[in-house]
Design a protein around this motif. Sequence first.
Motif, short mmCIF file in Angstrom:
data_model
loop_
_atom_site.label_atom_id
_atom_site.label_comp_id
_atom_site.label_asym_id
_atom_site.label_seq_id
_atom_site.Cartn_x
_atom_site.Cartn_y
_atom_site.Cartn_z
N GLN B 79 4.22 103.39 8.28
CA GLN B 79 4.88 102.34 8.67
C GLN B 79 5.09 101.36 8.92
N LYS B 80 3.33 100.68 8.35
CA LYS B 80 3.42 99.47 7.21
C LYS B 80 4.48 99.54 6.29
N LYS B 81 4.33 100.63 5.52
CA LYS B 81 6.10 100.15 4.16
C LYS B 81 7.12 99.68 5.12
N ALA B 82 7.86 100.45 6.36
CA ALA B 82 8.73 100.21 6.82
C ALA B 82 9.04 98.85 7.41
N ALA B 83 7.86 98.43 7.85
CA ALA B 83 7.96 97.36 8.35
C ALA B 83 8.20 96.46 7.27
N LYS B 84 7.55 96.71 6.59
CA LYS B 84 7.70 95.43 4.85
C LYS B 84 8.90 95.26 4.31
N ALA B 85 9.38 96.51 4.37
CA ALA B 85 10.60 96.26 3.82
C ALA B 85 11.34 95.96 5.06
N GLU B 86 11.52 96.29 5.97
CA GLU B 86 12.48 95.57 6.82
C GLU B 86 12.44 94.04 7.03
N ALA B 87 10.53 93.81 7.49
CA ALA B 87 11.22 92.36 6.83
C ALA B 87 11.24 91.65 5.30
N ALA B 88 11.35 91.69 4.74
CA ALA B 88 11.97 91.53 3.08
C ALA B 88 12.98 91.29 3.30
N GLU B 89 14.30 92.47 3.94
CA GLU B 89 15.49 92.07 4.37
C GLU B 89 16.24 91.49 5.61
N ALA B 90 14.87 91.54 6.74
CA ALA B 90 15.53 90.41 7.19
C ALA B 90 15.10 88.63 6.23
N ARG B 91 14.32 88.51 5.97
CA ARG B 91 13.79 87.49 5.01
C ARG B 91 15.54 87.09 4.38
N GLU B 92 15.64 88.05 3.08
CA GLU B 92 16.75 87.93 2.32
C GLU B 92 18.18 87.84 3.37
N LYS B 93 18.22 88.53 4.69
CA LYS B 93 19.46 87.69 4.90
C LYS B 93 19.49 86.62 5.33
N THR B 94 18.42 85.81 6.04
CA THR B 94 18.11 84.56 6.89
C THR B 94 18.36 83.91 5.57
N GLN B 95 17.97 83.39 4.24
CA GLN B 95 18.06 83.22 3.01
C GLN B 95 18.91 83.27 2.22
N ARG B 96 19.63 84.35 2.32
CA ARG B 96 21.52 83.90 2.60
C ARG B 96 22.45 83.34 3.30
N ALA B 97 21.97 83.08 4.48
CA ALA B 97 22.74 82.76 4.80
C ALA B 97 22.83 81.72 5.04
N ALA B 98 21.74 80.55 4.57
CA ALA B 98 21.05 79.25 4.33
C ALA B 98 21.74 78.61 3.25
N SER B 99 21.66 79.78 2.13
CA SER B 99 21.64 78.96 0.28
C SER B 99 23.25 78.88 0.24
N LYS B 100 23.37 77.98 -0.31
CA LYS B 100 24.88 77.20 -0.66
C LYS B 100 25.34 77.36 -1.85
N VAL B 101 26.40 77.24 -2.11
CA VAL B 101 27.07 77.83 -3.43
C VAL B 101 27.70 76.34 -3.63
N TYR B 102 27.30 75.37 -4.87
CA TYR B 102 28.44 74.44 -4.81
C TYR B 102 28.88 74.48 -6.01
N ILE B 103 29.65 73.70 -6.01
CA ILE B 103 30.52 73.62 -7.20
C ILE B 103 31.52 72.11 -7.61
N LYS B 104 31.10 71.45 -8.48
CA LYS B 104 30.43 70.54 -8.80
C LYS B 104 31.07 70.09 -10.01
N ARG B 105 32.66 69.04 -9.80
CA ARG B 105 33.07 68.46 -10.70
C ARG B 105 32.89 67.31 -11.01
N VAL B 106 32.82 67.44 -12.46
CA VAL B 106 31.53 66.13 -13.09
C VAL B 106 32.20 65.44 -13.80
N GLU B 107 32.64 64.60 -14.09
CA GLU B 107 33.36 64.14 -14.91
C GLU B 107 32.36 63.56 -17.19
#
Lengths: 191, 195
Positions: B79-107
């Motif tokens: 059970q503990k392991k399952a909970a851990k895996a679930e939490a990790a997945e959720a964390r990754e999801k939120t992180q993904r939603a929050a993270s941005k890809v920047y495409i920057k043009r530099v002279e």
Amino acid sequence: MFKKEFVPGSRSKVKSSAQRAIRAKVLETYPKLEPHLDDILPKKEQLDLLKIPDRVSLYCLGGEPLFWQHMDDPVMPHLKVIHKYPWAFPRIRIDRGAIRFVLSGATLMVPGLTSPGGRLPGDEEAGDGYGNGGKELEAGEVVVVEAEGKETACMVGVLKMGTQEMEEKKKGPGIENGHYVGDGLWKLDLN
Amino acid sequence: MTDTATATDARPPKHVVYCGVCTLPPEYCEYGGTTKKCSEWLVANHPDLHSHLYSEDAATKGMSNLSLDAQKRAEKDAQKKAAKAEAAEAREKTQRAASKVYIKRVERNKRKYVTEVSGLEAFGLDLKKIAKEFGKKFATGSSVTKNAGGTGDEITVQGDVSDDIFDWLQEHHAEVPEDNIELIEDKKKKASAGP
């Protein structure tokens, strides 16, 4: 040994002379693998050497990991190779209770092997090919660990204690630092 | 599994199915922490194996020879392991939603530009491979470099290809949502950028 996931280092081609040496070494360590050796290590194919942390080198063919070696320790097969040719290796079996510990990277302890669910070579009643022809295994030999009620192997490692001694002592560590299903080496993606 | 010394020779290799979710052989799925998903995957892909492994019968048979105490502990652990895996997945999801890809043009030099792409690693993409792809696609130099702060890596592509990269990402990597991609042009230099 591979409890943590890791990033592989440099990848280089293996010289054909070195490739022959590996072949000979594998054959020496696992004589029963001989009929399949041409399938696993084709003579003409180019092997790759992948350096991974802790001074382990991994030999792979294309995208398939085949064997790994820690410094000058014996060459060990990757579990995917073992799953294909399980009968070619000396095997022992652990009881059901020990599986979860092994799969989380713990040292394999001897009671898991000596209990009713476990199997050690040299047993009269071992059966199922675990008898190893009645021969005991010595410390330092590479052995494949299977599990009670499962068909596929779950770990491979070097014995820390001879099987005879295990029968007598029934405690202490049996295999340390093995490669088990779900560890970093197992999850390593070569592509 | 019934091999004698004589039967070992020249047997064809055994084919082992590996779970598509946790990569373990299906019989070990219960130790991977994502048992539920693994079970669903197995139903979809190898229904016969599923009925063999997940039947009531098999479960009770496996448990019966463990002591009651050990059973409880094993269950708790799972059970503990399952909970851990679930939490990790959720964390990754939120992180993904929050993270941005920047495409920057530099002279770089008056009318010459380089394009810097950062943040791709948060979406599980391999920077080195993507850089190689960019180089091939745009026929320019493209490499993975340390970013200005030295905190991470980014891809530097020679030439102003920010719009093309934007399009390419949508086409080939749909897992990066459009809203999370941000185009940046260096403001001060924009005036001298011309058309």
